[in-house]
Scaffold this motif. Structure first.
Motif: not given
Length: 285
Positions: A163-182
């Motif tokens: 979903e995030a990768q479908a956003v034009p020009g988005a810098n998609v940053t992946q995290y190991g857990s929901v807590a880390e992303s929040f």
């Protein structure tokens, strides 16, 4: 996960590396998953720390969450106890496919995952949402154009990645857990975070100091169709799991119909009827 709640499948599944025989929970007295669970008196769940689906209570260090409660009750109905195999989400599907664990937490059902897992009937409705920093939002509208070129957080192996990768020009940053992303969102290191709405609401409830809020739903043009935003439990693919799935499906239908599942959800603040709308009448997977 959740959390559908939910994928770069090559990374999440490690396709082509499955060890399909003679390992983990498939070894033992029975050649079926149901027989294995009954003979060992344990049901091994691949846990991934997606509160409120599954997480460790910080005081007791015991695993809890609505998936844990549901599967603990199911295990009891089979004369077994739940055993937790704590893994990163990106490894959990592989562990079940390899029969090193018996069942996943509830996840979204996708065509790629269906290649290596068999799925239960649906057990919960989800909705993917956009979280932003509540004090200094990096995005102010829940639209693709507003997200264009922004840094978006997701959890590795989750359905929110494409979903995030479908956003034009988005810098998609992946995290190991929901807590880390929040935490990254709260500290302003990312502009937005794509997560199931249940996870965002739960995190804010548990930690009011987090500077996060729900901006709106992930735009329909880049998110899966609503009928796919349901949680399913995954088990090893094939006839090995069929008798187990029959038991699990019957159990899930019963608790959805008799109010038991809603009582479990209520414990985690999920009181809205939307979470179980249509679940009891849904067909088996």
């Amino acid at each position: 996960m959740g959390n559908l709640s939910k994928i770069s499948m090559a990374a999440a599944l490690g396709v082509g590396t499955f060890l399909l025989a003679g390992c983990g929970s498939s070894a033992g007295a029975s050649n079926t998953l149901l027989g294995q669970v009954k003979s060992t008196h344990q049901l091994i769940i691949a846990e991934s720390a997606f509160a409120p689906q599954d997480y460790q209570n910080p005081q007791t260090k015991q695993w809890t969450g609505y998936d844990v409660d549901i599967l603990r009750g199911f295990a009891k109905s089979l004369g077994a106890k739940l055993k937790i195999d704590a893994l990163p989400f990106s490894s959990s599907i592989q562990a079940v496919a390899d029969k090193r664990a018996d069942i996943t937490i509830d996840i979204y059902k996708t065509a790629n995952r269906a290649k290596v897992l068999s799925f239960s009937r649906p057990m919960l409705n989800y909705d993917d949402a956009i979280a932003v920093n509540s004090q200094s939002p990096g995005v102010t509208q829940d639209s693709v154009s507003a997200l264009k070129g922004k840094t978006i957080a997701v959890v590795t192996g989750s359905a929110e990645v494409p979903e995030a990768q479908a956003v034009p020009g988005a810098n998609v940053t992946q995290y190991g857990s929901v807590a880390e992303s929040f935490l990254a969102l709260s500290e302003g290191r990312v502009a937005a975070d794509f997560q199931p709405d249940t996870d965002i609401a739960w995190a804010k409830r548990q930690n009011p100091s987090l500077h996060i809020k729900i901006l709106g739903a992930v735009p329909a043009s880049i998110s899966p169709p609503i009928q796919s935003l349901r949680g399913y439990f995954g088990v090893p693919k094939g006839s090995y799991s069929q008798s187990f799935l029959n038991k699990l499906n019957a159990y899930l239908k019963t608790i959805a119909e008799n109010g038991t599942e809603q009582k479990i959800l209520d414990k985690y603040g999920m009181t809205s009827p939307v979470f179980l709308k249509g679940i009891s009448s849904a067909p088996n997977s």
